[in-house]
Design a protein around this motif. Structure first.
Motif, PDB file in Angstrom:
ATOM      1  N   TRP A 191      -7.484  13.989   1.265  1.00  0.00           N
ATOM      2  CA  TRP A 191      -6.037  14.557   0.949  1.00  0.00           C
ATOM      3  C   TRP A 191      -5.952  14.555  -0.538  1.00  0.00           C
ATOM      4  O   TRP A 191      -5.335  15.516  -1.082  1.00  0.00           O
ATOM      5  CB  TRP A 191      -5.054  13.695   1.498  1.00  0.00           C
ATOM      6  N   PHE A 192      -6.578  13.643  -1.353  1.00  0.00           N
ATOM      7  CA  PHE A 192      -6.598  13.829  -2.763  1.00  0.00           C
ATOM      8  C   PHE A 192      -7.422  14.936  -3.105  1.00  0.00           C
ATOM      9  O   PHE A 192      -7.068  15.531  -4.193  1.00  0.00           O
ATOM     10  CB  PHE A 192      -6.925  12.463  -3.422  1.00  0.00           C
ATOM     11  N   SER A 195      -1.361  17.557   0.062  1.00  0.00           N
ATOM     12  CA  SER A 195      -1.793  16.149   0.072  1.00  0.00           C
ATOM     13  C   SER A 195      -1.023  15.192   1.245  1.00  0.00           C
ATOM     14  O   SER A 195      -1.779  14.491   2.033  1.00  0.00           O
ATOM     15  CB  SER A 195      -1.614  15.272  -1.119  1.00  0.00           C
ATOM     16  N   LEU A 196       0.219  15.606   1.292  1.00  0.00           N
ATOM     17  CA  LEU A 196       1.007  14.740   2.305  1.00  0.00           C
ATOM     18  C   LEU A 196       0.573  15.368   3.782  1.00  0.00           C
ATOM     19  O   LEU A 196       0.391  14.479   4.599  1.00  0.00           O
ATOM     20  CB  LEU A 196       2.500  14.834   2.028  1.00  0.00           C
ATOM     21  N   GLY A 252      -2.841  13.471   4.300  1.00  0.00           N
ATOM     22  CA  GLY A 252      -3.128  12.124   4.079  1.00  0.00           C
ATOM     23  C   GLY A 252      -1.996  11.277   4.655  1.00  0.00           C
ATOM     24  O   GLY A 252      -2.130  10.062   4.776  1.00  0.00           O
ATOM     25  N   LEU A 253      -0.780  11.862   4.628  1.00  0.00           N
ATOM     26  CA  LEU A 253       0.448  11.002   5.152  1.00  0.00           C
ATOM     27  C   LEU A 253       0.347  10.073   6.413  1.00  0.00           C
ATOM     28  O   LEU A 253      -0.114  10.543   7.577  1.00  0.00           O
ATOM     29  CB  LEU A 253       1.855  11.984   5.115  1.00  0.00           C
ATOM     30  N   GLY A 304      -4.635  17.063  -4.653  1.00  0.00           N
ATOM     31  CA  GLY A 304      -4.622  16.603  -6.106  1.00  0.00           C
ATOM     32  C   GLY A 304      -5.510  17.369  -6.790  1.00  0.00           C
ATOM     33  O   GLY A 304      -5.001  17.820  -8.005  1.00  0.00           O
ATOM     34  N   LEU A 305      -6.650  17.574  -6.436  1.00  0.00           N
ATOM     35  CA  LEU A 305      -7.700  18.361  -7.078  1.00  0.00           C
ATOM     36  C   LEU A 305      -7.735  19.874  -7.232  1.00  0.00           C
ATOM     37  O   LEU A 305      -7.576  20.463  -8.117  1.00  0.00           O
ATOM     38  CB  LEU A 305      -9.129  17.606  -6.922  1.00  0.00           C
ATOM     39  N   MET A 323      -9.999   8.212   7.587  1.00  0.00           N
ATOM     40  CA  MET A 323      -9.930   9.202   6.582  1.00  0.00           C
ATOM     41  C   MET A 323     -11.359   9.781   6.425  1.00  0.00           C
ATOM     42  O   MET A 323     -12.588   9.469   6.585  1.00  0.00           O
ATOM     43  CB  MET A 323      -9.416   8.663   5.321  1.00  0.00           C
ATOM     44  N   TYR A 329     -13.918  11.530   3.227  1.00  0.00           N
ATOM     45  CA  TYR A 329     -14.079  11.460   1.986  1.00  0.00           C
ATOM     46  C   TYR A 329     -14.895  12.663   1.431  1.00  0.00           C
ATOM     47  O   TYR A 329     -15.952  12.924   2.024  1.00  0.00           O
ATOM     48  CB  TYR A 329     -14.706  10.242   1.532  1.00  0.00           C
ATOM     49  N   VAL A 374       0.662  21.113  -4.282  1.00  0.00           N
ATOM     50  CA  VAL A 374       0.039  19.775  -4.532  1.00  0.00           C
ATOM     51  C   VAL A 374       0.453  18.616  -3.796  1.00  0.00           C
ATOM     52  O   VAL A 374      -0.203  17.814  -2.926  1.00  0.00           O
ATOM     53  CB  VAL A 374       0.233  19.428  -6.151  1.00  0.00           C
ATOM     54  N   LYS A 409      -2.118   7.994   7.110  1.00  0.00           N
ATOM     55  CA  LYS A 409      -3.429   8.214   7.822  1.00  0.00           C
ATOM     56  C   LYS A 409      -3.984   6.738   7.422  1.00  0.00           C
ATOM     57  O   LYS A 409      -4.171   6.553   6.265  1.00  0.00           O
ATOM     58  CB  LYS A 409      -4.109   9.345   7.533  1.00  0.00           C
ATOM     59  N   PHE A 456     -13.709  11.003  -3.004  1.00  0.00           N
ATOM     60  CA  PHE A 456     -12.136  11.110  -3.082  1.00  0.00           C
ATOM     61  C   PHE A 456     -11.853  11.085  -1.711  1.00  0.00           C
ATOM     62  O   PHE A 456     -12.315  11.715  -0.904  1.00  0.00           O
ATOM     63  CB  PHE A 456     -11.846  12.372  -3.999  1.00  0.00           C
ATOM     64  N   PRO A 457     -10.703  10.224  -1.284  1.00  0.00           N
ATOM     65  CA  PRO A 457     -10.321  10.664  -0.125  1.00  0.00           C
ATOM     66  C   PRO A 457      -9.731  12.137   0.058  1.00  0.00           C
ATOM     67  O   PRO A 457      -9.373  12.761  -0.766  1.00  0.00           O
ATOM     68  CB  PRO A 457      -8.669   9.900   0.020  1.00  0.00           C
TER      69      PRO A 457
END
Lengths: 94, 497
Positions: free
Chosen positions: A59-60, A38-39, A42-43, A64-65, A50, A52, A34, A45, A56-57
Motif C-alpha cells: 500500500w505504501f 493507500s487506504l 492497505g486499510l 505513498g511512493l 500483506m 511487500y 495518494v 489489512k 515497502f508494504p
C-alpha cells in the motif's frame, strides 16, 4: 448606481479564477491518488497477509511512493494546459 | 566534543552565509523602495529561489528530525501522513495564484496584513492579525531555536547555551543585515544541502545495511503494527483527509509562507516553481522520514525517538560526512526562523508603526527601524530560548494550526469573493482561532478529524454567513482590488478631453 456602471473588471482575473479552480481539482486528485490508493490497498489489512515491494508494504509503495511520483508530474501538465503567461504588474493591458 | 562532526556543520553555515552575502549584493534590484526590497525582495524571485524559499520556510525541523522520530515508533502510517505535505507549495502558489501577486502590486502590499488592511478596511482585522503573527510566530521561532540547539548538543556535544548563542546570533545577524533576498538565497542553498544530505544518506544506508528488502522482514515480525493502516498514528480515511488539509491546502494561512506568493518576478517563475515544488517537497519528505521505521530494526531501544535519524547518521557515516548531512536539519531550522523573523518584524514596522504610530516616516527612518526591529526581535527570541518559559509549549502547540485556522478564510475569500465583508473577516478570524484553541483543549479531533478541519470549517461558514448579513464592501474596495486600472485611466482621459 453610477459607480457600478463604471466598474470594469481587470481582464486577467477570469483566467486567475480558472487557475485557482484547476488547482483545487489537483488537490482532490492528490487526495485520491495518494490517500485513496493507500487506504484502498492497505486499510485494516493485517501485516501477515500483506505484500511487500522493494521492502515497502504494497500500500505504501503504490500510494505513498508511486502515487506521489505521479502527483509530482501532474503540475507540469496543469501548468502547460491550464495556466497562461500574463503580465502581473498592477496595470493590465486591456 | 565531536569536532569531526561539528567542524563541517560550522563550515556549511559559514559558506552558506558567505555565498548569501556575495549574491545578495549582486542581485540587488535598483528601483525598489526599501520596504519592498527588505521584506519581500523587491518582488523579483526566479523559479528556483522561489521554490526553495517557499518550501524551506514551511519545512522545519519536523521534516528532518521530528518526523523520522515519529516514524521510528509509528511506522509507515506516519510517513503516509507526512506525505500529505508534498503538494503544499503547489497549493500555496496555485490558489493564491497570480491574483494575489497582481493585487499585492496594485495595493503595494508587502505583508499579509497590508492585504487585509486594504481589503477589509478595519482596525480590528489589522491589529488582530499583526498581534497574532507577532505572538504565534515569535513563540514558534523560540521553539525552533530550542530544537536546533538540542540537536546540536546531542550530536556534537556542544553545550546547549553555547550552541544556541552562536547558532542563533549568526542567523539573526545575517537576517538583519540581508533582509528577504539574502534569506531567500540561503534558503535555496540550504535546500540544496538538504537534498544532497538525503542522497548521501541513502547511498550510505544501502552500502552499510541490508537495505529496505533485507530489513522489512524483521520489522514485520517484531512490530507488525508499524506496516499496517490505520496503524499507530491512526491514519483512518477521515484523519488522513484532515492531514491533507493541515499540511497541504491550509498552509496558505501561514503568513511566512503565503507572503512568498507576492514575491515572484513573473508568471514564468511562478509556473516553473509550481512544477518544481511538488518534486522537491517529495524528496525532502521521502529521503528522511522513510528511514524511520528501518532505524527501529537496526537500533530498537532508543529512548529519545528524535535521535533515530541522528543515531543512524553518526553510526553509518564517517564523522565529516555525518556533519554535512546533519547540517540539513539545522539548515531547515534556520530557513524557517529567518523567514519568520522577517514576517514578524514587517508586522511591527509596517503594520503597526507605519499604520498607527507614524505614517509619514521617511525612507531612511523606516530602514533604520526595520534593521533595529529585526535585531531586537531576533535577540529577544534567542534570550527566550536560553530558558524557555513554561507557557511556550502551549503557544507552540497552537501556533501553526492557529495561524491556519485564523487566516485561511480571510485570505482566500478576500481574494476570490467580492461579497466578503469586514465583519465576515473579523468574525471568521476570531472564530477560527478561538474555536481551534477551545476544541483543542476540550474536544480534540471532533468527528474523527483533526481539530484544524473543524475550526477552518467554522471559520469559512461564518465568513459566508456574516458577509451575507452585513453591508457589502464599498465600491472603492472592489474597484481597487478587481477593477481594471488601465480601463479606469482611459476613461479618466476621455472625460477630460
Amino acid at each position: 448606481m453610477k459607480d457600478q456602471v463604471d466598474f470594469i473588471e481587470d481582464s486577467r482575473f477570469a483566467q486567475c479564477d480558472k487557475e485557482m479552480r484547476v488547482t483545487m481539482w489537483l488537490f482532490v486528485i492528490n487526495i485520491f491518488l495518494v490517500g485513496g490508493v493507500s487506504l484502498w490497498i492497505g486499510l485494516n489489512k493485517p501485516a501477515a497477509s500483506m505484500n511487500y515491494i522493494l521492502g515497502f508494504p504494497a500500500w505504501f509503495f503504490w500510494g505513498g511512493l508511486v502515487g506521489n511520483v505521479i502527483f509530482c508530474i501532474l503540475p507540469y501538465f496543469m501548468v502547460k494546459f491550464f495556466y497562461k503567461d500574463m503580465s502581473i504588474e498592477a496595470e493590465d493591458e486591456g | 566534543m565531536k569536532w569531526d562532526v561539528l567542524i563541517p556543520i560550522c563550515l556549511a553555515l559559514i559558506v552558506t552565509f558567505a555565498i548569501g552575502i556575495l549574491l545578495h549584493k549582486r542581485l540587488k534590484v535598483k528601483n525598489a523602495n526599501f520596504q519592498e526590497d527588505y521584506f519581500i525582495g523587491g518582488r523579483s524571485l526566479g523559479p528556483l529561489v522561489l521554490t526553495f524559499t517557499l518550501l524551506a520556510s514551511a519545512a522545519s525541523a519536523g521534516t528532518f528530525i521530528g518526523s523520522p522520530g515519529v516514524a521510528y515508533n509509528s511506522g509507515f502510517s506516519w510517513i503516509l501522513i507526512l506525505l500529505t505535505q508534498v503538494g503544499m507549495g503547489v497549493y500555496i502558489l496555485g490558489i493564491l495564484g497570480k491574483k494575489f501577486a497582481i493585487v499585492a502590486r496594485k495595493i503595494n502590499a508587502v505583508t499579509l496584513t497590508d492585504f487585509f488592511k486594504e481589503r477589509y478596511q478595519s482596525k480590528a482585522v489589522v491589529l488582530g492579525s499583526s498581534i497574532g503573527i507577532i505572538i504565534f510566530i515569535s513563540a514558534y521561532m523560540v521553539a525552533q531555536f530550542v530544537g536546533g540547539a538540542r540537536i546540536l548538543e546531542s550530536i556534537t556535544g556542544l553545550p546547549y547555551k553555547t550552541g544556541l548563542i552562536i547558532f542563533g546570533l549568526a542567523v539573526v545577524l545575517y537576517t538583519v543585515y540581508g533582509g528577504f533576498r539574502a534569506v531567500a538565497i540561503t534558503d535555496a542553498i540550504q535546500g540544496i544541502i538538504m537534498i544532497l544530505g538525503g542522497v548521501l544518506l541513502w547511498i550510505f544506508f544501502f552500502i552499510k545495511t541490508e537495505g529496505f528488502s533485507g530489513l522489512i522482514g524483521q520489522l514485520v515480525t517484531e512490530h507488525p503494527e508499524m506496516v499496517e493502516l490505520p496503524g499507530p498514528s491512526g491514519a483512518t480515511p477521515l484523519m488522513l483527509f484532515s492531514y491533507f488539509m493541515l499540511f497541504g491546502i491550509a498552509a496558505i494561512g501561514l503568513p511566512h509562507a503565503s507572503v512568498r506568493g507576492m514575491t515572484f518576478k513573473n508568471t514564468e517563475s511562478m509556473h516553473k516553481s509550481i512544477i518544481y515544488s511538488g518534486l522537491i517537497m517529495a524528496l525532502f519528505t521521502i529521503f528522511f522520514a522513510t528511514l524511520g521505521p528501518f532505524v527501529k530494526v537496526l537500533y530498537p531501544n532508543l529512548s529519545v525517538p528524535d535521535m533515530a535519524l541522528p543515531t543512524l547518521i553518526l553510526d553509518i557515516m564517517p564523522g565529516w560526512v555525518a556533519g554535512i548531512v546533519l547540517s540539513a536539519p539545522l539548515a531547515a531550522i534556520m530557513s524557517t526562523v529567518n523567514s519568520m523573523l522577517l514576517v514578524t518584524s514587517a508586522s511591527v514596522v509596517k503594520d503597526i508603526y507605519l499604520n498607527y504610530i507614524n505614517p509619514k516616516a521617511s525612507e531612511r527612518k523606516i530602514a533604520k527601524l526595520s534593521y533595529f526591529t529585526t535585531l531586537i526581535i531576533g535577540v529577544g527570541v534567542v534570550l527566550f530560548a536560553l530558558t524557555p518559559p513554561d507557557y511556550l509549549q502551549f503557544i507552540v502547540v497552537y501556533a501553526i494550526g492557529g495561524l491556519e485556522a485564523t487566516f485561511f478564510a480571510p485570505i482566500v475569500f478576500g481574494l476570490y469573493w467580492k461579497r466578503a465583508t469586514t465583519w465576515g473577516a473579523i468574525i471568521s478570524m476570531y472564530a477560527g482561532l478561538i474555536s481551534y484553541i477551545l476544541l483543542g483543549e476540550l474536544f480534540p479531533n471532533p468527528f474523527g478529524m483533526q481539530t484544524i478541519v473543524t475550526s477552518t470549517a467554522v471559520s469559512i461558514f461564518l465568513m459566508i454567513a456574516v458577509s451575507y448579513l452585513s453591508k457589502r464592501p464599498s465600491q472603492e474596495v472592489i474597484i481597487k482590488f478587481w477593477g481594471s486600472q488601465s480601463a479606469a485611466a482611459n476613461r479618466g482621459d476621455r472625460s477630460i478631453s
